[in-house]
Scaffold this active site. Structure first.
Site, PDB file in Angstrom:
ATOM      1  N   GLY A  66     -71.062 -48.043 -13.755  1.00 24.20           N
ATOM      2  CA  GLY A  66     -69.923 -47.248 -14.200  1.00 24.20           C
ATOM      3  C   GLY A  66     -68.739 -48.120 -14.542  1.00 24.20           C
ATOM      4  N   PRO A  67     -67.682 -47.541 -15.122  1.00 23.08           N
ATOM      5  CA  PRO A  67     -66.494 -48.305 -15.510  1.00 23.08           C
ATOM      6  C   PRO A  67     -65.772 -48.869 -14.294  1.00 23.08           C
ATOM      7  CG  PRO A  67     -66.544 -46.129 -16.544  1.00 23.08           C
ATOM      8  CD  PRO A  67     -67.594 -46.123 -15.498  1.00 23.08           C
ATOM      9  N   PRO A  68     -64.882 -49.839 -14.503  1.00 23.14           N
ATOM     10  CA  PRO A  68     -64.108 -50.398 -13.387  1.00 23.14           C
ATOM     11  C   PRO A  68     -63.217 -49.344 -12.755  1.00 23.14           C
ATOM     12  CG  PRO A  68     -63.978 -51.814 -15.323  1.00 23.14           C
ATOM     13  CD  PRO A  68     -64.627 -50.556 -15.766  1.00 23.14           C
ATOM     14  N   GLY A  69     -63.026 -49.472 -11.459  1.00 22.06           N
ATOM     15  CA  GLY A  69     -62.107 -48.594 -10.755  1.00 22.06           C
ATOM     16  C   GLY A  69     -62.663 -47.246 -10.362  1.00 22.06           C
ATOM     17  N   LYS A  74     -67.283 -48.006  -7.068  1.00 20.01           N
ATOM     18  CA  LYS A  74     -68.670 -48.418  -6.823  1.00 20.01           C
ATOM     19  C   LYS A  74     -68.775 -49.311  -5.590  1.00 20.01           C
ATOM     20  CE  LYS A  74     -68.988 -50.291 -10.858  1.00 20.01           C
ATOM     21  NZ  LYS A  74     -67.634 -49.941 -11.331  1.00 20.01           N
ATOM     22  N   THR A  75     -67.898 -50.304  -5.504  1.00 23.36           N
ATOM     23  CA  THR A  75     -67.972 -51.229  -4.377  1.00 23.36           C
ATOM     24  C   THR A  75     -67.618 -50.538  -3.066  1.00 23.36           C
ATOM     25  OG1 THR A  75     -67.368 -53.042  -5.872  1.00 23.36           O
ATOM     26  CG2 THR A  75     -67.149 -53.447  -3.514  1.00 23.36           C
ATOM     27  N   SER A 120     -72.043 -43.956 -33.284  1.00 22.83           N
ATOM     28  CA  SER A 120     -71.553 -42.605 -33.003  1.00 22.83           C
ATOM     29  C   SER A 120     -70.435 -42.154 -33.934  1.00 22.83           C
ATOM     30  CB  SER A 120     -71.075 -42.524 -31.549  1.00 22.83           C
ATOM     31  OG  SER A 120     -69.973 -43.388 -31.334  1.00 22.83           O
ATOM     32  N   LYS A 150     -66.253 -39.511 -23.181  1.00 19.74           N
ATOM     33  CA  LYS A 150     -65.616 -39.091 -24.435  1.00 19.74           C
ATOM     34  C   LYS A 150     -64.856 -37.777 -24.263  1.00 19.74           C
ATOM     35  CE  LYS A 150     -68.976 -41.493 -27.373  1.00 19.74           C
ATOM     36  NZ  LYS A 150     -70.069 -41.361 -28.346  1.00 19.74           N
TER      37      LYS A 150
END
Length: 822
Positions: free
Chosen positions: A396-399, A402-403, A720, A763
């Site tokens: 997934g995107p940063p922030g 996940k960690t 896209s 999106k």
């Protein structure tokens, strides 16, 4: 006197030949006392055609007597003949020693006229000829090769044929003799050459003697023979002697350093042996105590029989190594690593699913898929005795948490938590460890993590696995991870330092990544990919209210009720000061606001409990991200598209304009190849269906069209934007305006079909952030929208299409005269 010296010389030659070595001597004095007249004959009485003796490995100088071992039949025939007649021969050095029958090109140009003093048959069947050099000559053409070489003798202008010996040369010869004598004494003080140099009086004789005796290569000696003056020969000799002295000094220096090193090592060895004996006399030293301590620890280990035998073998090695040896600490560290590893020691695991669910919910909002998978794993472990844990990969995107989610999973399961950062790792040894043969070797990060965990079933987070630098000269860390993350292989993981197999099957590995693009396909196949999508506005507001604000209040020394953040305030922060899929920047903004309040409280200023929206600008400054929409008015050939990036979704504008020309399509905006192909595809489809749009097909031959995507410094690519580009082109050629509240995404085909794309959730988030109310998607993307919680889709209307023709009546204003044809 002459005959006595020659006899002595012959005896020396015989001894030298038996040892297969060459010897060069000089006649020190003639019978009448004129040494140089006897040995140097500038104009000898010899014909212009002379027999030639090829010489290898040496150079004959005028005035010197040299023994030569004869191996060629034709040379032996020549020497025996001229020894009887006393005729002169030409002695010329070969350029290549390995040529048996030399031709003219194989011989140097300058040689030395000589007479054969005697031919000696040695006891070992070798034949030695004693040659006396007379003067130098230039070799002409070879006129005959049988029974020996015959060649033209030409005059030569060299130091030996021109009487150019000056007074200064005589002084230089004295310096030369001193330098060479000093060099010989440094090598061998008993060298007989030193005595011979002292007995020679003639300067030319002394120069040529040193020239023939000095230990330099044959080409350098040949150059000394060919020089035009004795001054050049003397200077050349001095230069060579200085080189020999330098080499001898270096040899002495190396020998001295070697001797000092050997003496120190012998001393240390002697002292170590004495210490060892003293310890034995005292009833055992600390080495034995250390071995005993290690063996007592080993008795409590739960390792296999093979590991136990390996440990005993290595422990025996330690007992035989002196404590003063550097190998002792290396071996001791290795044994401690073996003992520190949790061999089969499993920690207590939480089996209460309700408690685990509560713990996960208390630390993270949303992320239902991840929580669901963890609870499934707990259920399986509760129902079976299966020890193998799955390998999860959170992408997934940063922030997006996940960690921290890995840490929450460990807490929910009641397991130990270990994390290693893989970002920038480029060496395979970082994963597998270094072999013990290397200085400073150590285990890999995986084994070190297990030592830190102290149990064999921790939660092991491999952070930023997509940032591993693969395929380089230090090995491929990504390939090394295959063994770590494969449930079929990690039961016997082999670390190079450990050198025994270690079981990792009880470990719950959780990898994190921003994208799977940088991960090896074989590694992806071994992991269970779980998407951690970006948060939409409603989720960010909930996360900020429940987690971020309370945490920042606590970290900055305030109580939970000290200040209040309204939903309106948080929404303004998200919209105007953050532009991300996660909440990392949002938390930074909240922390900055609370620190502002902390300054006021510390300064004893009045600080209201409720923070107002109007205070954001003085605290955070001007809004960083204004609303992304460019206006609410319909415009021609400006269409809003939706895009996915590694940091979440975003909107982009596709602009088109036409101009007079020859039908060229121009694309700008730092577009990638795939995006350019989408534009070309849309343009070709548009030209093929021009009549059905009310466009004269001939207009394309005299009209250029330009496609531009703003923010040209940002690279853009992907398929896209195909439907968006097509809509912009139709609007540009028909003059029909585009509805500003619409955004769209979808790939197109040459036959006019619209195909699905990815990143729908991100999106949609970008569309809501920009105030978009209507979104056009491919029909096949309907399932992606249905997976999103419906409460988060409020205010959005979705239009699903299958063909490119269906988008035009939805987003373009004005009436269409005809219908596009497939």
């Amino acid at each position: 006197m002459k005959n006595n010296y020659i006899d002595e010389l012959f005896n020396s030659v015989a001894e030298c030949a038996s040892a297969s070595s060459a010897m060069i001597e000089v006649v020190p004095m003639s019978e009448d006392g004129n040494m140089e007249e006897f040995l140097f004959e500038n104009n000898p009485n010899c014909p212009n055609r002379i027999p030639i003796l090829p010489m290898t490995g040496n150079v004959l100088f005028p005035g010197t007597i040299t023994p030569v071992t004869i191996t060629r039949e034709m040379s032996l025939r020549l020497l025996r003949k001229v020894a009887e007649t006393g005729d002169y021969i030409g002695v010329v050095t070969q350029r290549n020693d390995y040529v048996d029958i030399p031709e003219r090109t194989d011989l140097y140009d300058i040689g030395c006229l000589a007479q054969v003093v005697k031919v000696i048959d040695m006891p070992n069947n070798d034949v030695v000829g004693i040659l006396r050099g007379s003067t130098s000559f230039r070799l002409g053409d070879i006129v005959s090769a049988k029974p020996y070489l015959m060649a033209e003798r030409l005059p030569a202008v060299t130091a030996d044929t021109v009487d150019n010996f000056t007074k200064d040369d005589k002084e230089s010869v004295k310096i030369l003799a001193r330098k060479y004598t000093a060099y010989l004494k440094s090598v061998n003080p008993n060298d007989v050459t030193i005595k011979t140099i002292k007995e020679i009086r003639g300067p030319r004789m002394l120069t040529n003697f040193i020239s023939s005796h000095i230990e330099i290569d044959v080409p350098s000696k040949q150059k000394l023979l060919e020089v035009a003056t004795y001054a050049e020969r003397i200077v050349g000799l001095i230069r060579h002697i200085q080189g020999l002295v330098s080499m001898e000094d270096l040899r002495h220096e190396i020998q001295e350093k070697t001797r000092v090193t050997m003496d120190r090592q012998q001393r240390e060895y002697f002292l170590n042996q004495q210490m060892h004996v003293i310890q034995e006399e005292l009833g055992g030293g600390s080495s034995e105590a250390e071995v005993k301590r290690l063996r007592e620890r080993a008795e409590k280990m739960e390792w296999s029989k093979e590991v136990g035998q390996h440990f005993e073998h290595e422990l025996e090695k330690l007992s035989r190594i002196s404590q003063m040896s550097s190998d002792y600490s290396v071996q001791l560290n290795y044994l401690n690593v073996l003992l520190d590893l949790p061999w089969g020691h499993r920690g207590v695991v939480n089996t209460d699913m309700a408690k685990a669910r509560k713990r996960l919910d208390s630390n993270h909002f949303g992320l239902e898929k991840v929580k669901e998978r963890i609870l499934e794993m707990m259920a399986v472990l509760n129902l079976t005795d299966q020890r193998k844990s799955p390998v999860l990969c959170l992408v997934g995107p940063p922030g997006t948490g996940k960690t921290s989610l890995g840490k929450s999973i460990a807490a929910a399961l009641g397991r130990e938590y270990v994390r290693i950062a893989l970002g920038g790792v480029h060496d395979e040894a970082e994963i597998r460890g270094h072999r013990r043969t290397y200085v400073g070797s150590m285990p890999g990060r995986v084994i070190n993590g297990m030592i830190k965990a102290k149990v064999s079933n921790p939660v092991f987070v491999l952070d930023e696995i997509d940032k591993v630098q693969a395929n380089n000269f230090s090995g491929d860390p990504m390939a090394a991870l295959l063994e770590v993350l494969d449930p079929e292989q990690n039961v016997s993981f082999h670390d190079n330092y450990l050198d025994v197999d270690y079981d990792l099957s009880n470990v719950l590995f959780i990898a994190t990544a921003n994208t799977t693009a940088g991960i090896h396909p074989a590694l992806i196949d071994r992991m269970e990919i779980i998407e951690v999508p970006g948060y939409i506005m409603e989720e960010k507001l909930q996360i900020a209210t429940q987690y971020l604000v309370p945490r920042q209040l606590k970290e900055n020394g305030f109580k939970r009720t000290s200040f209040t953040f309204s939903t309106e305030l948080l929404r303004a922060i998200v919209e105007d000061y953050t532009r991300e899929s996660g909440v990392r920047q949002l938390e930074k903004m909240i922390a900055k606001i609370i620190r502002n309040r902390a300054v006021k409280v510390a300064s004893k200023e009045a600080a209201e409990k409720r923070i107002k929206v109007e205070e954001l600008r003085p605290i955070l400054g001007l809004p960083i991200h204004q609303n992304e929409r460019r206006g609410a008015e319909p415009r021609v050939a400006v269409v809003t598209g939706l895009a996915w990036t590694q940091v979440g979704g975003t909107i982009l504008y596709i602009e088109a304009c036409t101009s007079k020309g020859k039908g060229n399509l121009t694309m700008t905006g730092n577009l990638g190849d795939v995006m350019k192909e989408s534009a070309t595809l849309a343009y070709e489809y548009l030209k093929a269906n021009a009549r059905h749009l009310g466009i004269d097909p001939d207009v394309f031959e005299k009209t250029n069209i330009h496609i531009h995507v703003p923010e040209g410094a940002t690279p853009k690519d992907g398929p896209s934007a195909g439907i968006t580009m097509f809509t912009a082109m139709v609007s540009a050629f028909t003059g029909r305006k585009v509805r500003p509240e619409f955004a769209m995404t979808g790939e197109i085909t040459l036959r006019g079909a619209v195909t699905p794309v990815g990143g729908i959730r991100e999106k949609i988030l970008a569309a809501k952030r920009a105030g978009i109310t209507d979104i056009v998607l491919c029909e096949d993307n309907r399932r992606d929208v249905e997976e999103i919680t419906q409460a988060y889709l409020e205010g959005l209307t979705f239009h699903y299409i299958k063909e490119m023709s269906q988008v035009l009546p939805i987003v373009l204003l004005g009436n269409r005269k005809n219908k596009l044809k497939r």
